[in-house]
Design a protein around this motif. Sequence first.
Motif, PDB file in Angstrom:
ATOM      1  N   MET A 150       0.508   7.342  -6.969  1.00 27.99           N
ATOM      2  CA  MET A 150       1.154   6.559  -8.015  1.00 27.99           C
ATOM      3  C   MET A 150       2.263   5.686  -7.423  1.00 27.99           C
ATOM      4  O   MET A 150       2.410   4.507  -7.793  1.00 27.99           O
ATOM      5  N   ASP A 151       3.024   6.247  -6.482  1.00 32.25           N
ATOM      6  CA  ASP A 151       4.066   5.457  -5.814  1.00 32.25           C
ATOM      7  C   ASP A 151       3.453   4.294  -5.035  1.00 32.25           C
ATOM      8  O   ASP A 151       3.983   3.181  -5.026  1.00 32.25           O
ATOM      9  N   TYR A 152       2.327   4.550  -4.390  1.00 32.37           N
ATOM     10  CA  TYR A 152       1.641   3.504  -3.630  1.00 32.37           C
ATOM     11  C   TYR A 152       1.163   2.386  -4.559  1.00 32.37           C
ATOM     12  O   TYR A 152       1.349   1.191  -4.287  1.00 32.37           O
ATOM     13  N   LEU A 153       0.573   2.774  -5.702  1.00 34.28           N
ATOM     14  CA  LEU A 153       0.098   1.791  -6.689  1.00 34.28           C
ATOM     15  C   LEU A 153       1.270   0.977  -7.245  1.00 34.28           C
ATOM     16  O   LEU A 153       1.165  -0.246  -7.391  1.00 34.28           O
ATOM     17  N   THR A 154       2.377   1.655  -7.526  1.00 32.75           N
ATOM     18  CA  THR A 154       3.565   0.950  -8.034  1.00 32.75           C
ATOM     19  C   THR A 154       4.081  -0.052  -7.006  1.00 32.75           C
ATOM     20  O   THR A 154       4.480  -1.173  -7.349  1.00 32.75           O
ATOM     21  N   GLY A 155       4.063   0.323  -5.761  1.00 33.19           N
ATOM     22  CA  GLY A 155       4.491  -0.590  -4.693  1.00 33.19           C
ATOM     23  C   GLY A 155       3.602  -1.821  -4.614  1.00 33.19           C
ATOM     24  O   GLY A 155       4.099  -2.946  -4.451  1.00 33.19           O
ATOM     25  N   LEU A 156       2.286  -1.610  -4.745  1.00 31.75           N
ATOM     26  CA  LEU A 156       1.372  -2.750  -4.729  1.00 31.75           C
ATOM     27  C   LEU A 156       1.627  -3.678  -5.921  1.00 31.75           C
ATOM     28  O   LEU A 156       1.607  -4.901  -5.793  1.00 31.75           O
ATOM     29  N   TRP A 157       1.884  -3.066  -7.091  1.00 30.62           N
ATOM     30  CA  TRP A 157       2.145  -3.864  -8.302  1.00 30.62           C
ATOM     31  C   TRP A 157       3.438  -4.664  -8.162  1.00 30.62           C
ATOM     32  O   TRP A 157       3.498  -5.833  -8.526  1.00 30.62           O
ATOM     33  N   GLN A 158       4.479  -4.008  -7.584  1.00 25.68           N
ATOM     34  CA  GLN A 158       5.759  -4.690  -7.422  1.00 25.68           C
ATOM     35  C   GLN A 158       5.670  -5.849  -6.427  1.00 25.68           C
ATOM     36  O   GLN A 158       6.393  -6.834  -6.541  1.00 25.68           O
ATOM     37  N   GLN A 159       4.781  -5.724  -5.462  1.00 18.58           N
ATOM     38  CA  GLN A 159       4.615  -6.796  -4.480  1.00 18.58           C
ATOM     39  C   GLN A 159       3.738  -7.926  -5.009  1.00 18.58           C
ATOM     40  O   GLN A 159       3.581  -8.959  -4.359  1.00 18.58           O
ATOM     41  N   GLY A 160       3.136  -7.694  -6.167  1.00 14.92           N
ATOM     42  CA  GLY A 160       2.283  -8.724  -6.748  1.00 14.92           C
ATOM     43  C   GLY A 160       0.866  -8.686  -6.223  1.00 14.92           C
ATOM     44  O   GLY A 160       0.084  -9.611  -6.469  1.00 14.92           O
ATOM     45  N   LEU A 161       0.491  -7.620  -5.536  1.00 17.64           N
ATOM     46  CA  LEU A 161      -0.857  -7.517  -4.992  1.00 17.64           C
ATOM     47  C   LEU A 161      -1.850  -6.962  -6.018  1.00 17.64           C
ATOM     48  O   LEU A 161      -3.061  -7.059  -5.816  1.00 17.64           O
ATOM     49  N   VAL A 162      -1.332  -6.374  -7.119  1.00 19.26           N
ATOM     50  CA  VAL A 162      -2.170  -5.848  -8.196  1.00 19.26           C
ATOM     51  C   VAL A 162      -1.679  -6.489  -9.491  1.00 19.26           C
ATOM     52  O   VAL A 162      -0.467  -6.557  -9.742  1.00 19.26           O
ATOM     53  N   SER A 163      -2.609  -6.933 -10.330  1.00 17.99           N
ATOM     54  CA  SER A 163      -2.225  -7.570 -11.592  1.00 17.99           C
ATOM     55  C   SER A 163      -1.706  -6.517 -12.576  1.00 17.99           C
ATOM     56  O   SER A 163      -1.952  -5.324 -12.401  1.00 17.99           O
ATOM     57  N   ASP A 164      -1.030  -7.014 -13.636  1.00 16.16           N
ATOM     58  CA  ASP A 164      -0.477  -6.107 -14.650  1.00 16.16           C
ATOM     59  C   ASP A 164      -1.582  -5.326 -15.347  1.00 16.16           C
ATOM     60  O   ASP A 164      -1.441  -4.123 -15.602  1.00 16.16           O
ATOM     61  N   ASP A 166      -4.646  -4.551 -14.164  1.00 10.67           N
ATOM     62  CA  ASP A 166      -5.197  -3.555 -13.234  1.00 10.67           C
ATOM     63  C   ASP A 166      -4.226  -2.389 -13.042  1.00 10.67           C
ATOM     64  O   ASP A 166      -4.640  -1.227 -12.950  1.00 10.67           O
ATOM     65  N   PHE A 167      -2.921  -2.673 -12.972  1.00 13.74           N
ATOM     66  CA  PHE A 167      -1.914  -1.626 -12.815  1.00 13.74           C
ATOM     67  C   PHE A 167      -1.942  -0.668 -14.001  1.00 13.74           C
ATOM     68  O   PHE A 167      -1.949   0.553 -13.834  1.00 13.74           O
ATOM     69  N   GLU A 168      -1.989  -1.191 -15.233  1.00 16.79           N
ATOM     70  CA  GLU A 168      -2.016  -0.357 -16.430  1.00 16.79           C
ATOM     71  C   GLU A 168      -3.294   0.465 -16.496  1.00 16.79           C
ATOM     72  O   GLU A 168      -3.283   1.632 -16.903  1.00 16.79           O
ATOM     73  N   LYS A 169      -4.409  -0.141 -16.077  1.00 15.32           N
ATOM     74  CA  LYS A 169      -5.699   0.559 -16.102  1.00 15.32           C
ATOM     75  C   LYS A 169      -5.695   1.724 -15.104  1.00 15.32           C
ATOM     76  O   LYS A 169      -6.117   2.830 -15.423  1.00 15.32           O
ATOM     77  N   GLU A 170      -5.179   1.494 -13.885  1.00 10.48           N
ATOM     78  CA  GLU A 170      -5.138   2.536 -12.858  1.00 10.48           C
ATOM     79  C   GLU A 170      -4.078   3.602 -13.168  1.00 10.48           C
ATOM     80  O   GLU A 170      -4.248   4.758 -12.818  1.00 10.48           O
ATOM     81  N   LYS A 171      -3.014   3.187 -13.828  1.00  8.15           N
ATOM     82  CA  LYS A 171      -1.928   4.102 -14.158  1.00  8.15           C
ATOM     83  C   LYS A 171      -2.403   5.205 -15.100  1.00  8.15           C
ATOM     84  O   LYS A 171      -1.936   6.340 -15.039  1.00  8.15           O
ATOM     85  N   LYS A 172      -3.377   4.895 -15.962  1.00  8.39           N
ATOM     86  CA  LYS A 172      -3.896   5.884 -16.915  1.00  8.39           C
ATOM     87  C   LYS A 172      -4.573   7.061 -16.218  1.00  8.39           C
ATOM     88  O   LYS A 172      -4.631   8.157 -16.751  1.00  8.39           O
ATOM     89  N   HIS A 173      -5.087   6.837 -15.006  1.00  5.96           N
ATOM     90  CA  HIS A 173      -5.748   7.925 -14.254  1.00  5.96           C
ATOM     91  C   HIS A 173      -4.763   8.983 -13.783  1.00  5.96           C
ATOM     92  O   HIS A 173      -5.160  10.106 -13.506  1.00  5.96           O
ATOM     93  N   PHE A 174      -3.496   8.618 -13.672  1.00  8.42           N
ATOM     94  CA  PHE A 174      -2.482   9.552 -13.154  1.00  8.42           C
ATOM     95  C   PHE A 174      -1.720  10.292 -14.255  1.00  8.42           C
ATOM     96  O   PHE A 174      -0.902  11.134 -13.966  1.00  8.42           O
ATOM     97  N   GLU A 175      -1.934   9.960 -15.512  1.00  3.23           N
ATOM     98  CA  GLU A 175      -1.190  10.596 -16.599  1.00  3.23           C
ATOM     99  C   GLU A 175      -1.924  11.788 -17.152  1.00  3.23           C
ATOM    100  O   GLU A 175      -3.017  12.068 -16.963  1.00  3.23           O
TER     101      GLU A 175
END
Length: 175
Positions: A150-164, A166-175
Motif C-alpha cells: 500500500m505504501d508503494y502504491l501510494t508513492g507511485l500515486w504521489q509521483q503521478g505514475l498512477v492515475s487517481d 487506478d489508485f482508488e481501484k487498487e486501494k480497494k484490494h488492501f481494505e
Amino acid sequence: MVDQSTQKTITLQPNWKNYLLGYTLSILLIPLFGIGLVGLYWIYKKQNKYTYTFSDTQISSRDDKYQRNIDLVNIENVSVVQSWLQKKASVGDIVLKTTATSMTLRGMDDPFALKDMLEKAISIQKERLKKKEQTKPEQPEGKPGSMERMDYLTGLWQQGLVSDDDFEKEKKHFE
C-alpha cells in the motif's frame, strides 16, 4: 529462553538421616571383618548419588547417569511420602507429578515445608505464564506485507505514475 545468569538456583541432596538405618547397621558390622566399612562407603555413595537443582522455572534431578528436568508450570501434584523411620527423622520423599511423568525427590529434610514452598513457586510461575500470554501483541490486520504494498502504491500515486482512478481501484484490494 530464560537468561541463566539472572536465574536463582538452589541445589539440594538427600539428607543423611534418610539413610540412618544403613549407617547404623554398617557401624555395627565394622567389627565383623570390616564389612561395615564397605557398608559405610556404599551408603555414603548412595546418599551422594542424587542432586536436585531448583530454579525459578524448573526442577532438575541428576544422578550418576541421567538428568531429568521438569518445568514448574507442568507440575500438577506435589505430595510427601514418608516411612515410619523417615517420620521419626523428619525426612521424606517428595513426589512431583505431571501429565506425562513423575519425579521423586528422595530424602528431603523437612519435606512438608519444602512441599509448601514448591506449591507456592508453582503457582507464581503459572501466574507469570498467564500474564505473559495475556500481554501478547495483537496480530496486525490484513495480510503480511500488505502495508508495504500500500505504501508503494501510494508513492507511485504521489509521483503521478498512477492515475487517481487506478489508485482508488487498487486501494480497494488492501481494505
